[in-house]
Design a protein around this motif. Structure first.
Motif, PDB file in Angstrom:
ATOM      1  N   ASP A  82     -10.961  32.000 -18.374  1.00  0.00           N
ATOM      2  CA  ASP A  82     -10.841  32.611 -19.693  1.00  0.00           C
ATOM      3  C   ASP A  82     -10.172  31.692 -20.714  1.00  0.00           C
ATOM      4  OD1 ASP A  82      -8.452  32.681 -18.313  1.00  0.00           O
ATOM      5  OD2 ASP A  82      -7.869  34.677 -19.018  1.00  0.00           O
ATOM      6  N   ALA A  83      -9.992  30.422 -20.373  1.00  0.00           N
ATOM      7  CA  ALA A  83      -9.301  29.501 -21.282  1.00  0.00           C
ATOM      8  C   ALA A  83     -10.214  29.072 -22.425  1.00  0.00           C
ATOM      9  CB  ALA A  83      -8.807  28.272 -20.532  1.00  0.00           C
ATOM     10  N   LEU A  84      -9.716  29.161 -23.645  1.00  0.00           N
ATOM     11  CA  LEU A  84     -10.451  28.663 -24.809  1.00  0.00           C
ATOM     12  C   LEU A  84     -10.236  27.162 -24.961  1.00  0.00           C
ATOM     13  CD1 LEU A  84     -12.120  28.953 -27.378  1.00  0.00           C
ATOM     14  CD2 LEU A  84     -10.004  29.517 -28.596  1.00  0.00           C
ATOM     15  N   PHE A  85      -8.985  26.735 -24.889  1.00  0.00           N
ATOM     16  CA  PHE A  85      -8.691  25.306 -24.870  1.00  0.00           C
ATOM     17  C   PHE A  85      -7.362  25.079 -24.163  1.00  0.00           C
ATOM     18  CE2 PHE A  85      -7.546  26.860 -29.150  1.00  0.00           C
ATOM     19  CZ  PHE A  85      -6.191  26.591 -29.195  1.00  0.00           C
ATOM     20  N   TYR A  86      -7.112  23.828 -23.848  1.00  0.00           N
ATOM     21  CA  TYR A  86      -5.907  23.422 -23.143  1.00  0.00           C
ATOM     22  C   TYR A  86      -5.084  22.501 -24.030  1.00  0.00           C
ATOM     23  CZ  TYR A  86      -8.621  24.730 -18.967  1.00  0.00           C
ATOM     24  OH  TYR A  86      -9.376  25.384 -18.031  1.00  0.00           O
ATOM     25  N   LEU A  87      -3.799  22.484 -23.762  1.00  0.00           N
ATOM     26  CA  LEU A  87      -2.895  21.533 -24.405  1.00  0.00           C
ATOM     27  C   LEU A  87      -2.218  20.713 -23.324  1.00  0.00           C
ATOM     28  CD1 LEU A  87      -0.805  20.366 -26.522  1.00  0.00           C
ATOM     29  CD2 LEU A  87       0.566  22.397 -25.994  1.00  0.00           C
ATOM     30  N   GLN A  88      -2.156  19.402 -23.543  1.00  0.00           N
ATOM     31  CA  GLN A  88      -1.294  18.571 -22.711  1.00  0.00           C
ATOM     32  C   GLN A  88      -0.519  17.626 -23.596  1.00  0.00           C
ATOM     33  OE1 GLN A  88      -3.022  16.039 -19.720  1.00  0.00           O
ATOM     34  NE2 GLN A  88      -1.074  15.781 -18.715  1.00  0.00           N
ATOM     35  N   SER A  89       0.786  17.548 -23.352  1.00  0.00           N
ATOM     36  CA  SER A  89       1.626  16.560 -24.020  1.00  0.00           C
ATOM     37  C   SER A  89       2.255  15.695 -22.936  1.00  0.00           C
ATOM     38  CB  SER A  89       2.711  17.239 -24.862  1.00  0.00           C
ATOM     39  OG  SER A  89       3.471  18.141 -24.084  1.00  0.00           O
ATOM     40  N   TYR A  90       2.243  14.395 -23.143  1.00  0.00           N
ATOM     41  CA  TYR A  90       2.793  13.512 -22.120  1.00  0.00           C
ATOM     42  C   TYR A  90       3.257  12.206 -22.730  1.00  0.00           C
ATOM     43  CZ  TYR A  90      -1.936  11.524 -22.201  1.00  0.00           C
ATOM     44  OH  TYR A  90      -3.130  10.977 -22.596  1.00  0.00           O
ATOM     45  N   ALA A  91       4.069  11.493 -21.960  1.00  0.00           N
ATOM     46  CA  ALA A  91       4.639  10.234 -22.429  1.00  0.00           C
ATOM     47  C   ALA A  91       4.788   9.277 -21.263  1.00  0.00           C
ATOM     48  CB  ALA A  91       6.003  10.470 -23.080  1.00  0.00           C
ATOM     49  N   VAL A  92       4.666   8.009 -21.560  1.00  0.00           N
ATOM     50  CA  VAL A  92       4.848   6.944 -20.575  1.00  0.00           C
ATOM     51  C   VAL A  92       6.082   6.144 -20.976  1.00  0.00           C
ATOM     52  CG1 VAL A  92       3.840   4.875 -19.557  1.00  0.00           C
ATOM     53  CG2 VAL A  92       2.377   6.831 -20.116  1.00  0.00           C
ATOM     54  N   GLY A  93       7.012   5.952 -20.043  1.00  0.00           N
ATOM     55  CA  GLY A  93       8.234   5.228 -20.335  1.00  0.00           C
ATOM     56  C   GLY A  93       8.154   3.776 -19.914  1.00  0.00           C
ATOM     57  N   LEU A  94       9.060   2.999 -20.401  1.00  0.00           N
ATOM     58  CA  LEU A  94       9.204   1.604 -19.996  1.00  0.00           C
ATOM     59  C   LEU A  94      10.443   1.515 -19.114  1.00  0.00           C
ATOM     60  CD1 LEU A  94       8.449  -0.171 -23.398  1.00  0.00           C
ATOM     61  CD2 LEU A  94       6.908   0.166 -21.449  1.00  0.00           C
ATOM     62  N   GLY A  95      10.223   1.434 -17.804  1.00  0.00           N
ATOM     63  CA  GLY A  95      11.342   1.449 -16.868  1.00  0.00           C
ATOM     64  C   GLY A  95      11.717   2.851 -16.453  1.00  0.00           C
ATOM     65  N   LYS A  96      11.792   3.773 -17.420  1.00  0.00           N
ATOM     66  CA  LYS A  96      12.095   5.165 -17.135  1.00  0.00           C
ATOM     67  C   LYS A  96      11.646   6.007 -18.324  1.00  0.00           C
ATOM     68  CE  LYS A  96      16.785   5.185 -19.076  1.00  0.00           C
ATOM     69  NZ  LYS A  96      18.200   5.512 -18.814  1.00  0.00           N
ATOM     70  N   VAL A  97      11.610   7.305 -18.124  1.00  0.00           N
ATOM     71  CA  VAL A  97      11.315   8.233 -19.210  1.00  0.00           C
ATOM     72  C   VAL A  97      12.646   8.759 -19.735  1.00  0.00           C
ATOM     73  CG1 VAL A  97      10.181  10.375 -19.881  1.00  0.00           C
ATOM     74  CG2 VAL A  97       9.116   8.872 -18.192  1.00  0.00           C
ATOM     75  N   LYS A  98      12.911   8.550 -21.014  1.00  0.00           N
ATOM     76  CA  LYS A  98      14.190   8.933 -21.595  1.00  0.00           C
ATOM     77  C   LYS A  98      14.352  10.453 -21.633  1.00  0.00           C
ATOM     78  CE  LYS A  98      14.443   4.873 -24.615  1.00  0.00           C
ATOM     79  NZ  LYS A  98      14.532   4.396 -26.020  1.00  0.00           N
ATOM     80  N   THR A  99      15.606  10.886 -21.580  1.00  0.00           N
ATOM     81  CA  THR A  99      15.903  12.321 -21.647  1.00  0.00           C
ATOM     82  C   THR A  99      15.401  12.927 -22.946  1.00  0.00           C
ATOM     83  OG1 THR A  99      17.866  12.050 -20.244  1.00  0.00           O
ATOM     84  CG2 THR A  99      17.742  14.034 -21.597  1.00  0.00           C
ATOM     85  N   LYS A 100      15.566  12.216 -24.060  1.00  0.00           N
ATOM     86  CA  LYS A 100      15.111  12.761 -25.339  1.00  0.00           C
ATOM     87  C   LYS A 100      13.592  12.896 -25.377  1.00  0.00           C
ATOM     88  CE  LYS A 100      17.035   9.675 -27.908  1.00  0.00           C
ATOM     89  NZ  LYS A 100      17.472   8.888 -29.089  1.00  0.00           N
ATOM     90  N   THR A 101      12.894  12.041 -24.619  1.00  0.00           N
ATOM     91  CA  THR A 101      11.434  12.168 -24.539  1.00  0.00           C
ATOM     92  C   THR A 101      11.051  13.445 -23.804  1.00  0.00           C
ATOM     93  OG1 THR A 101      11.131   9.774 -24.564  1.00  0.00           O
ATOM     94  CG2 THR A 101       9.311  11.090 -23.715  1.00  0.00           C
ATOM     95  N   ARG A 102      11.718  13.730 -22.699  1.00  0.00           N
ATOM     96  CA  ARG A 102      11.448  14.964 -21.967  1.00  0.00           C
ATOM     97  C   ARG A 102      11.745  16.182 -22.836  1.00  0.00           C
ATOM     98  NH1 ARG A 102      10.583  13.784 -16.657  1.00  0.00           N
ATOM     99  NH2 ARG A 102      11.330  11.754 -15.911  1.00  0.00           N
ATOM    100  N   ARG A 103      12.805  16.107 -23.610  1.00  0.00           N
ATOM    101  CA  ARG A 103      13.128  17.216 -24.514  1.00  0.00           C
ATOM    102  C   ARG A 103      12.070  17.372 -25.595  1.00  0.00           C
ATOM    103  NH1 ARG A 103      19.524  15.592 -25.241  1.00  0.00           N
ATOM    104  NH2 ARG A 103      20.257  16.440 -23.231  1.00  0.00           N
ATOM    105  N   PHE A 104      11.554  16.261 -26.080  1.00  0.00           N
ATOM    106  CA  PHE A 104      10.484  16.305 -27.081  1.00  0.00           C
ATOM    107  C   PHE A 104       9.255  17.016 -26.524  1.00  0.00           C
ATOM    108  CE2 PHE A 104       6.542  13.773 -28.072  1.00  0.00           C
ATOM    109  CZ  PHE A 104       6.201  14.482 -29.220  1.00  0.00           C
ATOM    110  N   LEU A 105       8.834  16.645 -25.311  1.00  0.00           N
ATOM    111  CA  LEU A 105       7.668  17.281 -24.722  1.00  0.00           C
ATOM    112  C   LEU A 105       7.899  18.764 -24.486  1.00  0.00           C
ATOM    113  CD1 LEU A 105       6.500  14.610 -22.114  1.00  0.00           C
ATOM    114  CD2 LEU A 105       5.790  14.898 -24.487  1.00  0.00           C
TER     115      LEU A 105
END
Length: 502
Positions: A386-409
Motif C-alpha cells: 500500500d506504499a505510495l512512495f518511500y523516503l530514505q535519508s542517509y550519509a557517508v562519513g569519512l572515518g566515522k559518521v558524526k553524531t550531528k549527522t545522525r541527529r540530522f538524519l
C-alpha cells in the motif's frame, strides 16, 4: 590459515567442503576481516566464526548442519550490501555462507522462465537474461547487489511499477532449511515456506536456486532528469509539492518511474519512462516543473544500455561494493495520505537551518505503487503493498559518521512524522535495515509478522537463521511502541561513486 587448529566447527566445515582451503576461512587466517569478512558498514564491527564459499546446495546443507550442531547462527551473503552487516550475522560468532559460486543460469525459451543460481549478482542477471532471448525482470539499479537477498526481501527498482518487485517474479525456489534439508517451494509445494521466502528469506533458509518469470525487454525508453540548484531550500518546497501532486495521480501510467533526490547540491527530479519519446513528451514535464537549471533527456532503444546507465549513475561502474562508514534512516508512506504542505515547508526549512555534520548526504523520495501494489498485502510476506512512495535519508562519513549527522538524519524523519495526519501507518522496508528501530520485525513485516512467526517456529524452531532483526519465533514478546521508520530504493546520483545501495 591456522590449519593446525582443530575444533568441532573447524573440522566439520572442512569436511563439508572437502578440505578445499579456498572454500572456507576462520578468524585465525591472516587478513580474515579484510579478505573474507569484508563488512559493508564500517561503523558496525562484526567477526563471524567462519566464512564459507560452497559450490553446491549439498555443501550449503552440510555447512548449515555443522553450524547447527555447534549451536551457531547462520546467515547467507550474496552481494553483501546489508546496511547493518546482517549478511555477516549482524553480531559476532555467526557462520556466513557466501553464495558467490552458485552462478548457474538456464532459460526455458518455451515458458520464458529462467533458472538462476542464488549467488547471481543483478548486473550478471541482466546480461544473462538479455543473451538468452532479450528477456528482463524487475530489480534494483546496483549491479553488485545479489539476487539471493534482493529477491527474498522485496527487490524494488525503476521497473517495479511496471512489473512488480523482484520477488513477484519468483515462481519457485530451491532452499536449504535449518534441519539441512534441501526442498523445493512454490505455490503448489511447501506453500508456507514459499510465502515466507518472498519477503523474509534470510529468516527461513538459504535459497540456492530461483525459477523466475521474465518479461520481454522494453523497446524505447526515456531517462529524464531536472536539476534545481538555485535559491534556498525553502524556495524548492513548492517544486516538491508539485512533484507529490503529480505522482499521486491514480491515473498516472505504470510506465512512469520517478524520484526526488535532495543533496548538498540541490534537488534533482529524475526517473525513467518505459515507452517512446513521443509518449513521454505528452506528459509535458517541462511545463510541470519550471525553474530547473539543467534538463537532460536520454532516449534508449537498447535495454542493456539503459540498465548500464542506471548502474553507472549509482556506482560509476565497478566501484559500488566499497565499504564505508554509513548511517541511514527511512520512512514508508503507506496508505493514501500525502505529506501536507505545511510539513513540506517545515522539512525544507529544516534543511536550510540545520548543521548536517557532513558534506555527503542524500534524501530520496521514490515513487512506488503500480504493479507492486496490485498484489494483496497478505499474498506474500512482503508487507508494503500500500506504499505510495518511500523516503530514505542517509550519509557517508569519512572515518566515522558524526553524531550531528545522525541527529540530522533522525530530524528529517521526525519533522515529517510530526507533520503527518494522525494514525499514519509508517513501515520499514527490510532491505534497508535500521538497527536503531525498537522493533524492526514489526516495522518490516507489519500485519504479516504473526504468520511469519508461526512458520518460523515450525521450520526453524532453534532460530538457526538469525540476525538482530530477523523474524522471531512465535511467542516472542513484540514491543508495540516502535518508532515509525522505513526505507526506499536508493537511487541515482554521481556522488555515490564509491558506494552502491539498491
Amino acid at each position: 590459515m591456522g590449519a593446525s587448529q582443530s575444533s568441532p566447527l573447524i573440522d566439520g566445515i572442512k569436511a563439508a567442503l572437502g578440505g578445499d582451503e579456498k572454500l572456507y576461512a576462520f578468524p585465525s587466517k591472516i587478513g580474515y576481516q579484510i579478505e573474507d569478512v569484508r563488512p559493508y558498514n564500517l561503523t558496525i564491527p562484526v567477526k563471524p566464526a567462519a566464512v564459507t564459499y560452497p559450490k553446491t546446495a549439498q555443501e550449503v546443507a552440510a555447512i548449515v548442519k555443522v553450524a547447527a550442531d555447534n549451536g551457531l547462527k547462520v546467515q547467507p551473503r550474496g552481494g553483501g550490501h546489508s546496511y547493518a552487516n546482517y549478511c555477516l550475522g549482524g553480531v559476532n560468532g555467526a557462520v556466513v555462507i557466501d553464495l558467490r559460486h552458485l552462478q548457474h543460469f538456464q532459460m526455458d525459451r518455451t515458458t520464458w522462465r529462467a533458472k538462476v543460481g542464488g549467488g547471481t549478482l543483478l548486473g550478471d542477471l541482466t546480461k544473462r537474461m538479455h543473451d538468452a532471448g532479450n528477456r528482463a525482470m524487475a530489480h534494483g539499479t546496483c549491479p553488485q547487489v545479489g539476487l539471493g537477498g534482493h529477491a527474498t526481501i522485496g527487490g524494488l527498482g525503476p521497473s517495479s511499477r511496471l512489473w512488480g518487485a523482484a520477488l513477484d517474479h519468483v515462481e519457485e525456489v530451491e532452499v536449504v532449511l535449518a534441519d539441512s534439508r534441501i526442498v523445493r517451494a512454490s505455490a503448489t509445494q511447501n506453500q508456507d515456506i514459499f510465502w515466507a521466502i518472498k519477503g523474509a528469506g534470510a529468516s527461513f533458509g538459504i535459497v540456492t536456486a530461483f525459477v523466475v518469470r521474465t518479461e520481454p525487454e522494453p523497446g524505447e525508453c526515456v531517462h529524464y532528469s531536472y536539476s534545481f540548484t538555485v535559491g534556498s531550500w525553502r524556495t524548492l518546497a513548492s517544486t516538491f509539492k508539485t512533484w507529490q501532486k503529480f505522482v499521486s495521480d491514480p491515473n498516472l501510467s505504470w510506465k512512469f518511474a520517478s524520484e526526488v533526490i535532495l543533496s548538498e547540491l540541490g534537488m534533482i527530479i529524475s526517473g525513467t519512462y518505459f515507452g517512446s519519446e513521443a509518449e513521454f513528451n505528452k506528459l509535458e514535464m517541462n511545463k510541470k516543473f519550471p525553474g530547473y537549471k539543467d534538463h537532460k533527456t536520454l532516449v534508449f532503444k537498447d535495454w542493456l544500455g539503459l540498465v548500464t546507465h542506471w548502474g553507472e549513475t549509482v556506482a560509476l561502474r565497478a566501484a559500488g561494493g566499497l565499504a564505508a562508514p554509513l548511517a541511514a534512516k527511512s520512512l514508508t508512506f503507506n496508505g493514501a495520505d500525502l505529506i501536507p504542505d505545511q510539513a513540506i515547508d517545515r522539512l525544507f526549512a529544516y534543511l536550510d537551518r540545520v548543521d548536517k555534520g557532513t558534506l555527503v548526504w542524500f534524501i530520496i523520495f521514490d515513487l512506488a505503487g503500480g504493479a507492486v501494489n496490485d498484489i494483496a498485502q497478505d499474498a506474500t510476506a512482503y508487507a508494503h503493498r500500500d506504499a505510495l512512495f518511500y523516503l530514505q535519508s542517509y550519509a557517508v562519513g569519512l572515518g566515522k559518521v558524526k553524531t550531528k549527522t545522525r541527529r540530522f538524519l533522525a530530524g528529517v524523519n521526525t519533522t515529517i512524522r510530526n507533520g503527518m495526519p494522525g494514525g499514519q501507518d509508517f513501515g520499514a522496508y527490510p532491505g534497508y535495515v535500521d538497527p536503531t528501530l525498537v522493533n524492526g520485525p514489526l516495522e518490516y513485516w507489519r500485519t504479516n509478522l504473526p504468520r511469519l512467526q508461526q512458520i518460523k517456529s515450525v521450520v526453524d524452531p532453534r532460530d538457526i537463521f538469525h540476525n538482530p532483526q530477523s523474524v522471531p519465533l512465535a511467542g516472542t514478546p513484540v514491543p508495540r511502541s516502535a518508532p515509525k521508520i522505513a526505507r526506499v530504493r536508493v537511487s541515482v546520483h554521481k556522488l555515490l561513486a564509491k558506494f552502491c545501495f539498491s
